[in-house]
Each structure stands twice: as structure tokens, then as C-alpha cells.
Motif scaffolding. Structure first.
Motif, mmCIF file in Angstrom:
data_model
loop_
_atom_site.group_PDB
_atom_site.id
_atom_site.type_symbol
_atom_site.label_atom_id
_atom_site.label_comp_id
_atom_site.label_asym_id
_atom_site.label_seq_id
_atom_site.Cartn_x
_atom_site.Cartn_y
_atom_site.Cartn_z
ATOM 1 N N GLU A 15 6.434 -8.732 -13.933
ATOM 2 C CA GLU A 15 6.850 -9.510 -12.767
ATOM 3 C C GLU A 15 5.968 -9.222 -11.554
ATOM 4 O O GLU A 15 6.042 -9.921 -10.549
ATOM 5 C CB GLU A 15 8.300 -9.190 -12.385
ATOM 6 C CG GLU A 15 9.325 -9.581 -13.418
ATOM 7 C CD GLU A 15 10.749 -9.257 -12.980
ATOM 8 O OE1 GLU A 15 10.977 -8.965 -11.783
ATOM 9 O OE2 GLU A 15 11.627 -9.304 -13.843
ATOM 10 N N PHE A 16 5.136 -8.184 -11.639
ATOM 11 C CA PHE A 16 4.363 -7.692 -10.507
ATOM 12 C C PHE A 16 2.872 -7.942 -10.680
ATOM 13 O O PHE A 16 2.377 -8.081 -11.790
ATOM 14 C CB PHE A 16 4.568 -6.182 -10.348
ATOM 15 C CG PHE A 16 5.969 -5.794 -9.963
ATOM 16 C CD1 PHE A 16 6.293 -5.551 -8.641
ATOM 17 C CD2 PHE A 16 6.950 -5.653 -10.922
ATOM 18 C CE1 PHE A 16 7.586 -5.184 -8.286
ATOM 19 C CE2 PHE A 16 8.243 -5.285 -10.585
ATOM 20 C CZ PHE A 16 8.562 -5.045 -9.258
ATOM 21 N N THR A 17 2.180 -7.948 -9.557
ATOM 22 C CA THR A 17 0.722 -7.963 -9.528
ATOM 23 C C THR A 17 0.272 -6.656 -8.880
ATOM 24 O O THR A 17 0.756 -6.283 -7.807
ATOM 25 C CB THR A 17 0.201 -9.153 -8.705
ATOM 26 O OG1 THR A 17 0.663 -10.353 -9.304
ATOM 27 C CG2 THR A 17 -1.313 -9.156 -8.642
ATOM 28 N N TYR A 18 -0.653 -5.970 -9.543
ATOM 29 C CA TYR A 18 -1.181 -4.692 -9.058
ATOM 30 C C TYR A 18 -2.288 -4.968 -8.050
ATOM 31 O O TYR A 18 -3.168 -5.784 -8.298
ATOM 32 C CB TYR A 18 -1.720 -3.897 -10.253
ATOM 33 C CG TYR A 18 -2.506 -2.678 -9.878
ATOM 34 C CD1 TYR A 18 -1.868 -1.512 -9.520
ATOM 35 C CD2 TYR A 18 -3.896 -2.702 -9.905
ATOM 36 C CE1 TYR A 18 -2.588 -0.380 -9.186
ATOM 37 C CE2 TYR A 18 -4.625 -1.579 -9.574
ATOM 38 C CZ TYR A 18 -3.969 -0.427 -9.216
ATOM 39 O OH TYR A 18 -4.687 0.686 -8.882
ATOM 40 N N LEU A 19 -2.245 -4.302 -6.899
ATOM 41 C CA LEU A 19 -3.299 -4.486 -5.907
ATOM 42 C C LEU A 19 -4.269 -3.316 -5.875
ATOM 43 O O LEU A 19 -5.470 -3.501 -5.822
ATOM 44 C CB LEU A 19 -2.718 -4.708 -4.515
ATOM 45 C CG LEU A 19 -3.760 -4.888 -3.422
ATOM 46 C CD1 LEU A 19 -4.612 -6.122 -3.680
ATOM 47 C CD2 LEU A 19 -3.128 -4.971 -2.066
ATOM 48 N N GLY A 20 -3.767 -2.101 -5.911
ATOM 49 C CA GLY A 20 -4.658 -0.945 -5.855
ATOM 50 C C GLY A 20 -4.029 0.207 -5.101
ATOM 51 O O GLY A 20 -2.817 0.306 -4.968
ATOM 52 N N ASP A 21 -4.888 1.062 -4.608
ATOM 53 C CA ASP A 21 -4.493 2.279 -3.917
ATOM 54 C C ASP A 21 -3.606 1.972 -2.717
ATOM 55 O O ASP A 21 -3.905 1.075 -1.924
ATOM 56 C CB ASP A 21 -5.769 2.988 -3.459
ATOM 57 C CG ASP A 21 -5.548 4.391 -2.975
ATOM 58 O OD1 ASP A 21 -4.462 4.700 -2.455
ATOM 59 O OD2 ASP A 21 -6.480 5.192 -3.121
ATOM 60 N N ALA A 22 -2.524 2.708 -2.558
ATOM 61 C CA ALA A 22 -1.603 2.495 -1.440
ATOM 62 C C ALA A 22 -2.252 2.833 -0.099
ATOM 63 O O ALA A 22 -1.735 2.445 0.951
ATOM 64 C CB ALA A 22 -0.333 3.319 -1.626
ATOM 65 N N ARG A 23 -3.388 3.506 -0.118
ATOM 66 C CA ARG A 23 -4.072 3.785 1.142
ATOM 67 C C ARG A 23 -4.594 2.512 1.798
ATOM 68 O O ARG A 23 -5.046 2.535 2.939
ATOM 69 C CB ARG A 23 -5.199 4.789 0.926
ATOM 70 C CG ARG A 23 -4.639 6.195 0.677
ATOM 71 C CD ARG A 23 -5.714 7.208 0.558
ATOM 72 N NE ARG A 23 -6.408 6.963 -0.712
ATOM 73 C CZ ARG A 23 -7.488 7.599 -1.095
ATOM 74 N NH1 ARG A 23 -8.033 8.486 -0.326
ATOM 75 N NH2 ARG A 23 -8.036 7.335 -2.257
ATOM 76 N N LEU A 24 -4.510 1.373 1.090
ATOM 77 C CA LEU A 24 -4.881 0.104 1.710
ATOM 78 C C LEU A 24 -3.965 -0.225 2.888
ATOM 79 O O LEU A 24 -4.308 -1.049 3.733
ATOM 80 C CB LEU A 24 -4.838 -1.032 0.678
ATOM 81 C CG LEU A 24 -5.925 -0.981 -0.382
ATOM 82 C CD1 LEU A 24 -5.686 -2.042 -1.444
ATOM 83 C CD2 LEU A 24 -7.295 -1.165 0.243
ATOM 84 N N LEU A 25 -2.807 0.434 2.953
ATOM 85 C CA LEU A 25 -1.923 0.260 4.104
ATOM 86 C C LEU A 25 -2.541 0.838 5.375
ATOM 87 O O LEU A 25 -2.131 0.494 6.477
ATOM 88 C CB LEU A 25 -0.570 0.939 3.850
ATOM 89 C CG LEU A 25 0.293 0.337 2.750
ATOM 90 C CD1 LEU A 25 1.496 1.230 2.484
ATOM 91 C CD2 LEU A 25 0.727 -1.063 3.107
ATOM 92 N N ASP A 26 -3.530 1.709 5.233
ATOM 93 C CA ASP A 26 -4.178 2.367 6.368
ATOM 94 C C ASP A 26 -5.425 1.603 6.797
ATOM 95 O O ASP A 26 -6.532 2.146 6.827
ATOM 96 C CB ASP A 26 -4.541 3.812 6.006
ATOM 97 C CG ASP A 26 -3.335 4.648 5.691
ATOM 98 O OD1 ASP A 26 -2.274 4.392 6.274
ATOM 99 O OD2 ASP A 26 -3.460 5.551 4.850
ATOM 100 N N ARG A 27 -5.261 0.338 7.120
ATOM 101 C CA ARG A 27 -6.386 -0.507 7.531
ATOM 102 C C ARG A 27 -6.990 0.023 8.825
ATOM 103 O O ARG A 27 -6.260 0.408 9.749
ATOM 104 C CB ARG A 27 -5.890 -1.935 7.724
ATOM 105 C CG ARG A 27 -6.967 -2.895 8.106
ATOM 106 C CD ARG A 27 -6.373 -4.266 8.357
ATOM 107 N NE ARG A 27 -7.401 -5.118 8.893
ATOM 108 C CZ ARG A 27 -7.761 -6.264 8.357
ATOM 109 N NH1 ARG A 27 -7.149 -6.714 7.288
ATOM 110 N NH2 ARG A 27 -8.714 -6.979 8.899
#
Length: 94
Positions: A15-27
Motif C-alpha cells: 500500500e506504500f511507496t518507499y521514498l528513502g532516508d528519513a533525513r530528507l525531512l532535514d531540508r
């Protein structure tokens, strides 16, 4: 693989799509410069072991989750709403 959605309970990973490392939240900030954005976009780690990742519930409530997963065994150790993680990061850096 089941992902423990914090609002909906266990959901199939399909049901999900993988985006990558959660550090992407730290733009980086808009004025951080070209090198900071280049690093943000192109430099990613590929760790073996426990890792925090961004997953999008595309075929569900369209929420973003931060999933903690062992990349070696694929065991899911937990999941939380990405919005909650971003708020905690913002509050802790203030």
C-alpha cells in the motif's frame, strides 16, 4: 511485510511507496547554498542494519510515515507519522 501504521494499524507494505532516508525531512534552508542542496539531493547512505526511512501511504490515507526498519532482515521495528517527527525535530533545534 506489514507496516504498523500509527492511525490505521498493520498495513501491507504494497500500500506504500518507499521514498528513502528519513533525513530528507532535514531540508536545507533556502539560503544554504548550492553545495548543501547538492548533498541533500544526491548524497545518500545505504546502511546495513537499523535505518529510519520515509514511506508514503499511497493506497490508503496518503500519510507520510517514518518507518524504522532493519535493512538486513526487513524487520519493521516501528512507524510514526512524519509530521510528528518533523515537529519534534523543529522543536528540538529551536
Amino acid at each position: 511485510m506489514l507496516i504498523p501504521h500509527p492511525l490505521l494499524g498493520p498495513r501491507d507494505a504494497q500500500e506504500f511507496t518507499y521514498l528513502g532516508d528519513a533525513r530528507l525531512l532535514d531540508r536545507p534552508a533556502p539560503d544554504a547554498g548550492e553545495a548543501a542542496f547538492c548533498d541533500y539531493v544526491f548524497l545518500r547512505e545505504n546502511p546495513a542494519g537499523i535505518h529510519r526511512e520515509l514511506w508514503y501511504h499511497e493506497h490508503g490515507d496518503r500519510s507520510w510515515l517514518v518507518v524504522t526498519r532493519n535493512t538486513v532482515t526487513h524487520e519493521i521495528l516501528g512507524a510514526e507519522l512524519a509530521a510528528d517527527v518533523a515537529i519534534r525535530r523543529r522543536d528540538s533545534s529551536a
